[in-house]
Motif scaffolding. Sequence first.
Motif, PDB file in Angstrom:
ATOM      1  N   ASN A  20      11.157  40.204  13.170  1.00  0.00           N
ATOM      2  CA  ASN A  20      10.738  41.340  14.206  1.00  0.00           C
ATOM      3  C   ASN A  20      11.605  41.513  15.300  1.00  0.00           C
ATOM      4  O   ASN A  20      12.049  42.590  15.888  1.00  0.00           O
ATOM      5  CB  ASN A  20       9.182  41.071  14.480  1.00  0.00           C
ATOM      6  N   GLN A  21      12.028  40.283  16.046  1.00  0.00           N
ATOM      7  CA  GLN A  21      12.624  40.505  17.382  1.00  0.00           C
ATOM      8  C   GLN A  21      14.232  41.046  16.843  1.00  0.00           C
ATOM      9  O   GLN A  21      14.771  41.990  17.889  1.00  0.00           O
ATOM     10  CB  GLN A  21      12.764  39.004  17.918  1.00  0.00           C
ATOM     11  N   GLY A  22      14.584  40.509  15.818  1.00  0.00           N
ATOM     12  CA  GLY A  22      15.978  41.037  15.602  1.00  0.00           C
ATOM     13  C   GLY A  22      16.054  42.646  15.163  1.00  0.00           C
ATOM     14  O   GLY A  22      16.837  43.334  15.454  1.00  0.00           O
ATOM     15  N   GLU A  23      15.015  43.147  14.514  1.00  0.00           N
ATOM     16  CA  GLU A  23      14.780  44.209  14.090  1.00  0.00           C
ATOM     17  C   GLU A  23      14.824  45.398  15.314  1.00  0.00           C
ATOM     18  O   GLU A  23      15.339  46.345  15.605  1.00  0.00           O
ATOM     19  CB  GLU A  23      13.577  44.679  13.313  1.00  0.00           C
ATOM     20  N   LYS A  24      13.888  44.958  16.276  1.00  0.00           N
ATOM     21  CA  LYS A  24      13.711  45.550  17.631  1.00  0.00           C
ATOM     22  C   LYS A  24      15.135  45.623  18.524  1.00  0.00           C
ATOM     23  O   LYS A  24      15.333  46.916  18.864  1.00  0.00           O
ATOM     24  CB  LYS A  24      12.843  45.031  18.368  1.00  0.00           C
ATOM     25  N   ALA A  25      15.860  44.636  18.273  1.00  0.00           N
ATOM     26  CA  ALA A  25      17.266  44.448  18.810  1.00  0.00           C
ATOM     27  C   ALA A  25      18.059  45.566  18.077  1.00  0.00           C
ATOM     28  O   ALA A  25      18.636  46.366  18.721  1.00  0.00           O
ATOM     29  CB  ALA A  25      18.000  43.065  19.049  1.00  0.00           C
ATOM     30  N   GLN A 142      21.812  35.758  19.177  1.00  0.00           N
ATOM     31  CA  GLN A 142      23.170  36.455  19.754  1.00  0.00           C
ATOM     32  C   GLN A 142      23.061  38.163  19.308  1.00  0.00           C
ATOM     33  O   GLN A 142      23.510  38.686  20.360  1.00  0.00           O
ATOM     34  CB  GLN A 142      24.164  35.896  18.610  1.00  0.00           C
ATOM     35  N   ILE A 143      22.548  38.299  18.648  1.00  0.00           N
ATOM     36  CA  ILE A 143      22.241  40.016  18.196  1.00  0.00           C
ATOM     37  C   ILE A 143      21.468  40.541  19.562  1.00  0.00           C
ATOM     38  O   ILE A 143      22.033  41.500  20.023  1.00  0.00           O
ATOM     39  CB  ILE A 143      21.489  40.231  17.266  1.00  0.00           C
ATOM     40  N   VAL A 144      20.442  39.927  20.021  1.00  0.00           N
ATOM     41  CA  VAL A 144      19.888  40.308  21.216  1.00  0.00           C
ATOM     42  C   VAL A 144      20.916  40.236  22.468  1.00  0.00           C
ATOM     43  O   VAL A 144      20.832  41.337  23.214  1.00  0.00           O
ATOM     44  CB  VAL A 144      18.559  39.617  21.668  1.00  0.00           C
ATOM     45  N   TYR A 145      21.591  39.275  22.560  1.00  0.00           N
ATOM     46  CA  TYR A 145      22.563  39.248  23.881  1.00  0.00           C
ATOM     47  C   TYR A 145      23.452  40.252  23.569  1.00  0.00           C
ATOM     48  O   TYR A 145      23.790  40.712  24.768  1.00  0.00           O
ATOM     49  CB  TYR A 145      23.139  37.697  23.621  1.00  0.00           C
ATOM     50  N   ILE A 146      23.954  40.490  22.519  1.00  0.00           N
ATOM     51  CA  ILE A 146      25.078  41.507  22.347  1.00  0.00           C
ATOM     52  C   ILE A 146      24.371  42.718  22.699  1.00  0.00           C
ATOM     53  O   ILE A 146      24.964  43.617  23.622  1.00  0.00           O
ATOM     54  CB  ILE A 146      25.657  41.676  20.951  1.00  0.00           C
ATOM     55  N   LEU A 150      25.497  45.467  25.734  1.00  0.00           N
ATOM     56  CA  LEU A 150      26.046  46.726  25.522  1.00  0.00           C
ATOM     57  C   LEU A 150      25.047  47.868  25.930  1.00  0.00           C
ATOM     58  O   LEU A 150      25.492  48.914  26.627  1.00  0.00           O
ATOM     59  CB  LEU A 150      25.971  47.190  23.899  1.00  0.00           C
ATOM     60  N   LYS A 151      23.774  47.849  26.335  1.00  0.00           N
ATOM     61  CA  LYS A 151      23.061  48.756  26.549  1.00  0.00           C
ATOM     62  C   LYS A 151      22.567  48.799  28.152  1.00  0.00           C
ATOM     63  O   LYS A 151      22.132  49.861  28.486  1.00  0.00           O
ATOM     64  CB  LYS A 151      21.511  48.584  25.837  1.00  0.00           C
ATOM     65  N   GLY A 152      22.897  47.456  28.739  1.00  0.00           N
ATOM     66  CA  GLY A 152      22.637  47.513  29.975  1.00  0.00           C
ATOM     67  C   GLY A 152      21.280  47.816  30.616  1.00  0.00           C
ATOM     68  O   GLY A 152      20.181  47.442  30.019  1.00  0.00           O
ATOM     69  N   GLU A 153      21.393  48.664  31.544  1.00  0.00           N
ATOM     70  CA  GLU A 153      19.973  49.201  31.961  1.00  0.00           C
ATOM     71  C   GLU A 153      19.183  49.869  30.920  1.00  0.00           C
ATOM     72  O   GLU A 153      17.982  50.159  31.168  1.00  0.00           O
ATOM     73  CB  GLU A 153      20.287  50.078  33.365  1.00  0.00           C
ATOM     74  N   ASN A 154      19.835  50.483  29.860  1.00  0.00           N
ATOM     75  CA  ASN A 154      18.925  51.098  28.721  1.00  0.00           C
ATOM     76  C   ASN A 154      18.159  50.133  27.780  1.00  0.00           C
ATOM     77  O   ASN A 154      17.541  50.823  26.907  1.00  0.00           O
ATOM     78  CB  ASN A 154      20.029  52.064  28.001  1.00  0.00           C
ATOM     79  N   TRP A 155      18.665  48.904  28.059  1.00  0.00           N
ATOM     80  CA  TRP A 155      17.827  48.053  27.046  1.00  0.00           C
ATOM     81  C   TRP A 155      16.479  47.857  27.203  1.00  0.00           C
ATOM     82  O   TRP A 155      15.970  47.772  28.459  1.00  0.00           O
ATOM     83  CB  TRP A 155      18.651  46.529  27.269  1.00  0.00           C
ATOM     84  N   LYS A 156      15.670  48.086  26.310  1.00  0.00           N
ATOM     85  CA  LYS A 156      14.116  47.798  26.293  1.00  0.00           C
ATOM     86  C   LYS A 156      13.997  46.214  25.937  1.00  0.00           C
ATOM     87  O   LYS A 156      14.149  45.787  25.104  1.00  0.00           O
ATOM     88  CB  LYS A 156      13.567  48.653  25.234  1.00  0.00           C
ATOM     89  N   SER A 157      13.240  45.767  26.979  1.00  0.00           N
ATOM     90  CA  SER A 157      13.007  43.947  26.906  1.00  0.00           C
ATOM     91  C   SER A 157      12.112  43.835  25.690  1.00  0.00           C
ATOM     92  O   SER A 157      11.251  44.658  25.444  1.00  0.00           O
ATOM     93  CB  SER A 157      12.298  43.829  28.126  1.00  0.00           C
ATOM     94  N   LEU A 158      12.448  42.833  24.840  1.00  0.00           N
ATOM     95  CA  LEU A 158      11.841  42.283  23.887  1.00  0.00           C
ATOM     96  C   LEU A 158      10.689  41.180  24.239  1.00  0.00           C
ATOM     97  O   LEU A 158      10.065  40.869  23.255  1.00  0.00           O
ATOM     98  CB  LEU A 158      12.764  41.885  22.845  1.00  0.00           C
TER      99      LEU A 158
END
Length: 177
Positions: A20-25, A142-146, A150-158
Amino acid sequence: MTFEKEYLRVVKERFRSTKNQGEKAIHQLSEDDIHWVLNDASNSVAVIVKHLSGNMVSRWTDFLTTDGEKISRNRDHEFQNTISSKQELMEIWEKGWKVLFKEMDELRGTDLMKTIYIRGEGHTALDAIERQMAHYASHIGQIVYIGKQLKGENWKSLSIPKGKSEEFLQQMLKKHQ
């Protein structure tokens, strides 16, 4: 409930949570983002997903009865970026998880101490499960970190957003009172 049954329930839930975490990322990433690499030593999200799926299919197909490194697996090919779209990426992603969950659903507590093989090396099924959980969690990280880069401020925290730990703690305490 026996310890073995509880362990299987918990570890299946951990696999689901990791998936689920991977999919959200991945859902936060664009078509271009899934192919981004920092340098030649790095892997794109597409390559990581391809590797995860290849590993899952190899390790979990006939988990208790055949070596986890299947002859049909081409591990080196997993590290070539051949995924053409996010849709294809998600199909490959689901393929691996489907094999894993099918086999996990068939496991019984009495299977946990059986010896299984990965590249000819014997492991208890319990050890092999834990080994795979750690492997998959590291790649999902790794996927989350990437994605975060890439998304910076637009990243929605998991998880709990920065600066919101106390607020989250209070919500959880209130919920469980």
